[in-house]
Design a protein around this motif. Sequence first.
Motif, mmCIF file in Angstrom:
data_model
loop_
_atom_site.group_PDB
_atom_site.id
_atom_site.type_symbol
_atom_site.label_atom_id
_atom_site.label_comp_id
_atom_site.label_asym_id
_atom_site.label_seq_id
_atom_site.Cartn_x
_atom_site.Cartn_y
_atom_site.Cartn_z
ATOM 1 N N LEU A 62 0.877 -1.167 0.000
ATOM 2 C CA LEU A 62 0.000 0.000 0.000
ATOM 3 C C LEU A 62 0.915 1.218 0.000
ATOM 4 C CD1 LEU A 62 -2.926 1.154 0.311
ATOM 5 C CD2 LEU A 62 -2.441 1.271 2.753
ATOM 6 N N VAL A 63 0.772 2.068 -0.993
ATOM 7 C CA VAL A 63 1.630 3.249 -1.121
ATOM 8 C C VAL A 63 0.765 4.504 -1.121
ATOM 9 C CG1 VAL A 63 3.627 2.152 -2.202
ATOM 10 C CG2 VAL A 63 1.705 2.778 -3.620
ATOM 11 N N GLU A 64 1.066 5.401 -0.203
ATOM 12 C CA GLU A 64 0.282 6.630 -0.053
ATOM 13 C C GLU A 64 1.191 7.838 -0.232
ATOM 14 O OE1 GLU A 64 -2.955 6.861 0.401
ATOM 15 O OE2 GLU A 64 -3.364 4.741 0.742
ATOM 16 N N PRO A 65 0.903 8.686 -1.213
ATOM 17 C CA PRO A 65 1.724 9.896 -1.387
ATOM 18 C C PRO A 65 1.538 10.857 -0.214
ATOM 19 C CG PRO A 65 -0.151 9.928 -2.885
ATOM 20 C CD PRO A 65 -0.186 8.610 -2.178
ATOM 21 N N VAL A 66 2.649 11.387 0.267
ATOM 22 C CA VAL A 66 2.641 12.326 1.389
ATOM 23 C C VAL A 66 2.868 13.752 0.885
ATOM 24 C CG1 VAL A 66 3.816 12.964 3.539
ATOM 25 C CG2 VAL A 66 3.464 10.541 2.972
ATOM 26 N N ALA A 67 3.848 13.897 -0.019
ATOM 27 C CA ALA A 67 4.174 15.215 -0.561
ATOM 28 C C ALA A 67 4.702 15.034 -1.981
ATOM 29 C CB ALA A 67 5.221 15.906 0.301
ATOM 30 N N ILE A 68 4.441 16.023 -2.813
ATOM 31 C CA ILE A 68 4.888 15.997 -4.209
ATOM 32 C C ILE A 68 5.595 17.315 -4.496
ATOM 33 C CG2 ILE A 68 4.146 15.888 -6.625
ATOM 34 C CD1 ILE A 68 1.649 14.335 -5.647
ATOM 35 N N GLU A 69 6.807 17.207 -5.085
ATOM 36 C CA GLU A 69 7.495 18.445 -5.456
ATOM 37 C C GLU A 69 8.307 18.265 -6.729
ATOM 38 O OE1 GLU A 69 11.562 18.895 -2.964
ATOM 39 O OE2 GLU A 69 9.743 19.245 -1.811
ATOM 40 N N SER A 70 8.376 19.334 -7.483
ATOM 41 C CA SER A 70 9.167 19.352 -8.715
ATOM 42 C C SER A 70 10.623 19.583 -8.359
ATOM 43 C CB SER A 70 8.686 20.464 -9.643
ATOM 44 O OG SER A 70 7.368 20.207 -10.057
ATOM 45 N N ARG A 71 11.500 18.950 -9.143
ATOM 46 C CA ARG A 71 12.935 19.138 -8.968
ATOM 47 C C ARG A 71 13.471 20.030 -10.077
ATOM 48 N NH1 ARG A 71 15.404 13.273 -7.143
ATOM 49 N NH2 ARG A 71 14.432 13.257 -5.076
#
Length: 118
Positions: A62-71
């Motif tokens: 089970l994989v849950e995204p916590v934060a998303i950011e561009s590099r």
Amino acid sequence: MTELEQRLRDLYVAFNARDIDSVLAALTPEVDWPNGMQGTRELGQEAVRAHWVNQWRVIDPLVEPVAIESRADGAVSVEVHQVVRNMDGAVVNDRTVFHVYRFDRAGLVTRMDIEESS
């Protein structure tokens, strides 16, 4: 939330629901994908499909995204809380990792890498 962030979150929902076709539709036909269980790479959608089918026979991730950011290099990093259970339901892994995505001009995933949390 940007359109890209929503699409990535939707991919995690589909993966957790074991909706392979929805996830594969967001990947290029020749996608380069990590096989974390074997420490190898899967090349192409059908190889990724086979990897997931085999994976889900032995573990229940089970994989849950916590934060998303561009590099700065154009990649997108997703901080992911990952809980892996064996087929009896016992937790065998509970950790945070980073999934790093690269996209083509059409917005399809060309490559994903897994980076360990520091």
